[in-house]
Every structure is written in C-alpha cells, then in structure tokens.
Enzyme design. Structure first.
Site, PDB file in Angstrom:
ATOM      1  N   ASP A 206      -9.308   2.670  -6.240  1.00  0.00           N
ATOM      2  CA  ASP A 206     -10.326   3.154  -7.171  1.00  0.00           C
ATOM      3  C   ASP A 206     -10.869   2.038  -8.047  1.00  0.00           C
ATOM      4  O   ASP A 206     -10.319   0.935  -8.104  1.00  0.00           O
ATOM      5  CB  ASP A 206      -9.769   4.279  -8.037  1.00  0.00           C
ATOM      6  CG  ASP A 206      -8.549   3.853  -8.851  1.00  0.00           C
ATOM      7  OD1 ASP A 206      -7.751   3.041  -8.340  1.00  0.00           O
ATOM      8  OD2 ASP A 206      -8.387   4.336  -9.988  1.00  0.00           O
TER       9      ASP A 206
ATOM     10  N   GLU B 228      -5.394   4.413  -9.762  1.00  0.00           N
ATOM     11  CA  GLU B 228      -4.705   3.455 -10.628  1.00  0.00           C
ATOM     12  C   GLU B 228      -5.313   3.401 -12.013  1.00  0.00           C
ATOM     13  O   GLU B 228      -4.610   3.319 -13.028  1.00  0.00           O
ATOM     14  CB  GLU B 228      -4.748   2.065  -9.983  1.00  0.00           C
ATOM     15  CG  GLU B 228      -3.906   1.002 -10.701  1.00  0.00           C
ATOM     16  CD  GLU B 228      -4.697   0.174 -11.723  1.00  0.00           C
ATOM     17  OE1 GLU B 228      -4.090  -0.671 -12.387  1.00  0.00           O
ATOM     18  OE2 GLU B 228      -5.919   0.392 -11.870  1.00  0.00           O
TER      19      GLU B 228
END
Length: 476
Positions: free
Chosen positions: A74, A139
């Site tokens: 991400d 994350e």
C-alpha cells in the site's frame, strides 16, 4: 540510465498503474499472484491479503540459507488541493525532473512501490539463494498485514526489508507506535441566526510523521486551533459548525478548515480580528512554510452549530493537545518520543480527533499516550488507545549487518551509515513473531514521503541494485 535501472523503473511504473490505497490492495495482490505464476513461482495469499512468493535458488545456490525480501503493497494517498486524482481508480502519473522522479499532483508511491520493484527484479535478474518475497498489506494505517503474517508461510530467517529511504544507510532499529482516538460529545443546534464563514489553512509542506516530525514543519490542525483560540478570546461571538483536517495517522496535516456561524451585526469585527490573527500566524511561520495560505470566505450553506460552551471546549482541547517531538535521545540527536495530531472531523454528535504516538521505548510511549489521554479526559472527552505495534531494538551483533557492512565497504570504498529511525517499520512486528529472525532495512533515496512532494532520487537506484546483487552472491 543503465539497463537494470530502466527495468526497475518499468516494474515500478507497472505497479503504479494499479490503485493501492491502504485497505484496498486486492488489485495489486492479484497482480503479484499473476506475476508469480507467469514466472513459474509458487505463491500464497493469507486472509490479510499478504502475498508470499517462493523463488528457487539459482543453479548451484540450493544449499544457501533462505533470504526474505520484504516490502509493503500500500501507499499513502496524498494529493494537492486542486488535484482531481481518484486514488480508487486512477494510476499514479510519474514525472521526471532532472535526477528526480515525482508524480504530477499526488504522492509518488515510491514508499514502498520501489521496494516491491527491487524484490521482483532480484528474483529474476541475479544469482541468488532461495528467496521468499513477502509483500504485506495495509502497512501505512497500522502495519496490519505484518501483524497477520502466518508463521508457517516463512521458512527463512534472514530478512531484508526494502522500506528505508536513503541509499548508503542501513537501518537496524525503529520506534514503536500507538494511536489514540478522542471523541468529544457535542450539542449542536440545527439553526443559529447569522452568517456562515469557512476558515481554511492550506499550502503546508506536510510530510512523514516519523522522519519529518522534528523538521519545523507546521501542522494545519495546530495552526487552525491557534487561529480559533485568538478569535474566541478576542470576540467570543462565533459558534463552530463543521471542521476537518489531516488525512492519515502517519502524515503531518497539510490542510484543515473550520466553519463558524457569526451574528450578522458582528461580522465586520469578526473579519477584522481574523485577518489580524492570520497575519500574525503567517509572520511567525513564513520561514518554515512559505506556501502557507490562510483564507476566510462566506458560504451559503447553513450548518448545524455548536453551543458557545462546546465551541470553547473544542478550541481548548485542540490547543491543549501536544504535537511534535516530545523528547530527544541523549547522544544521537534522534527523536525518541513524539506524537502527530493527525486528523480532525465533526459529525452530528461528536468532535473526532486522532493522535498518533511513537517512541523507541515502551515506557515513553506509555507516557506520551497517557498525556494525551489526560488532556482528553480534562476536556470531558472519551478516548480509546490501540494496542499499537512494537519497536525494533538494534542488534549490533547481527550477522546480516556484519555481512552488509563488509560487502558495501568493499564495493564502494567507504563505510555505510548504520542507524535507527523514528518511524514504524514492519521489522518490529516481524521480529516479535520470529525471535530468531536476523533483519536489516535499506532502500534508495526518497524525499518527502507521505505528501505530494514525494520524490525518488534516480541515481540511487543503481547503487542499491549493485549492492543487493553483490550481497546475494555473498550469502552462502
């Protein structure tokens, strides 16, 4: 630009064609699965969307220890106020400016898309030991993918995290963190006589709430709170309505606004005091924030407004909450403990505030979190602090650190810098799950992550690649 650098950038460009906002990684995870299958590699996905790719050793390297190359899928999705970019469907558009790569009007996603590109290229282009490529989900909003790693899916005990942001620097430790959600109950009236005004703070640099927290970058929510306090003390005539600011727990807020209802007969006084306060703020912050914009505009919409008492509570709470570096380490000058006053919003019944804390020590993390909880309680607000994530304690006896230093010095004729960072890396969580995991973090040079000014230093790509290729040969 050499051939290998061009290939890494091509992989990065393909990654950036795929939307990968935190919590919305299915498309990029599916792409990684497809990439693995095309190359004949075994691949798994777990329930958290983490992707595990198993790459056989190069010929003659079968007996070497397994190495895990790890990056997260991400990205922090930030854009300029005028940008029409939709992170749910639009690709990130890279732009080259000299030696730097950036995006048109958004964050670039080099954090951590370029780490993904390095891992994929390593699997196909160099002699290497057995590899496990670990790509984690979500994350940036709390390291949720790393928290859900399935132990049986990883056999390796050497891990190279590719989420650091300066070539020639090896990271061997990081801060832990915890978020606190604050909720202040409000009593809002449907209609209060007067004119609605929107006050906006915009144009700040923002940045990463860990690595940039000490760099004198202003927080839009903090500046808005200061502006509102001046107005409240000098006029005592406004009723706050709508408010919003910030976008993510790990990004320093670049913009914020508040809507207030002002009685018709006192609008002239309100404007005069506002522009005086705005001029004062610009004067004291202009050196650090040359792009700061403070605006006031009447709006036609009528908004539910808070009582005078709740207006005062909001302003006092926002001014009392801390933001920034709270304590420095004794010798290194590194930030030890900090918090980011991260997001702000009002719904019909509540003011909602998010603070994100970091520290290298659990004791200090408890202290800064307790301080924020105490401020919230004194304001009559509710608060909920999460479990957070652990820090990564440096291991100066690490075998992979020793090997990396040896290879780097031999390759480049100088010693690398070794440090810990005031940011959250997944190594802290992975190390807690795998106590025998030997870890190090590295990556190319990235400036201004977590904001539209994010940029990647292109010459650093070849240095990182040459080092990693040499390191793969040395792991026996």
């Amino acid at each position: 630009m050499n051939t290998q650098t061009a290939k890494i950038l091509d992989l990065f460009s393909r990654i950036n064609m795929i939307p990968r906002k935190s919590g919305q990684e299915k498309q990029i995870a599916d792409w990684l699965v497809s990439w693995s299958q095309k190359h004949g590699f075994n691949v798994k996905q777990d329930s958290a969307m983490n992707v595990y790719i198993y790459v056989p050793a190069s010929a003659g390297r079968e007996k070497a220890p397994i190495v895990i190359l790890q990056a997260h899928m991400d990205m922090v999705c930030e854009k300029t106020p005028e940008s029409a970019h939709d992170f749910r469907k639009d690709p990130v558009k890279p732009v080259t400016s000299g030696d730097w790569l950036c995006a048109e009007t958004t964050s670039l996603g080099a954090d951590n898309g370029i780490g993904m590109a390095f891992a994929l290229a390593m699997a196909t282009d160099v002699s290497h030991p057995p590899l496990e490529l670990l790509f984690t989900a979500d994350e940036e909003t709390g390291l949720w993918g790393a928290k859900s790693i399935v132990r049986k899916n990883l056999a390796g005990r050497i891990l190279i995290n590719l989420d650091s942001e300066e070539e020639g620097v090896f990271t061997i430790g990081c801060a832990g963190g915890r978020d606190t959600n604050i909720t202040l109950p409000l009593s809002r009236k449907k209609l209060i006589p007067g004119k609605c005004f929107k006050m906006a703070i915009d144009g700040l640099r923002g940045g990463h709430s860990g690595i940039d927290i000490h760099k004198q970058r202003e927080n839009a929510i903090v500046l808005l709170a200061r502006l509102l306090r001046y107005l409240e003390v000098e006029t005592r005539i406004m009723h706050l309505g709508d408010m919003a600011g910030g976008s993510a727990h790990n990004a320093i807020p670049r913009s914020a606004y508040a809507v207030a209802v002002v009685p018709n007969k006192q609008q002239s006084t309100f404007r005069k005091v506002f522009f005086k306060a705005a001029a004062n703020l610009k004067q004291i912050t202009g050196v650090y924030e040359p792009g700061l914009k403070i605006s006031l505009a009447p709006i036609k919409e009528k908004v539910p407004a808070c009582s005078s008492e709740d207006t005062v509570k909001i302003i006092r709470l926002l001014n009392a909450l801390p933001h920034g570096a709270a304590k420095m380490t004794a010798n290194s000058g590194l930030v030890e403990t900090s918090n980011n006053l991260a997001t702000l919003s009002i719904d019909m019944d509540n003011l909602n505030v998010l603070s994100s804390q970091r520290s290298f020590t659990a004791v200090q993390l408890d202290w800064i979190t307790g301080r924020i909880e105490s401020v919230a309680a004194l304001a009559g607000a509710r608060y909920v602090s999460g479990e957070g994530y652990p820090g990564w304690q440096p291991n100066l006896s690490s075998k992979i650190l020793k090997l990396c230093k040896h290879v780097y010095t031999r390759k480049f004729g100088k010693e690398p810098r070794v440090e810990a960072v005031h940011a959250g890396l997944e190594c802290g969580i992975i190390g807690a799950k795998f106590r025998d995991m030997d870890m190090i973090s590295m990556g190319p040079t990235i400036k201004n992550p977590h904001c539209p000014q994010e940029r990647l230093f292109l010459p650093s790509l070849s240095g990182v690649w040459d080092f990693l290729a040499e390191l793969m040969k040395e792991i026996q």
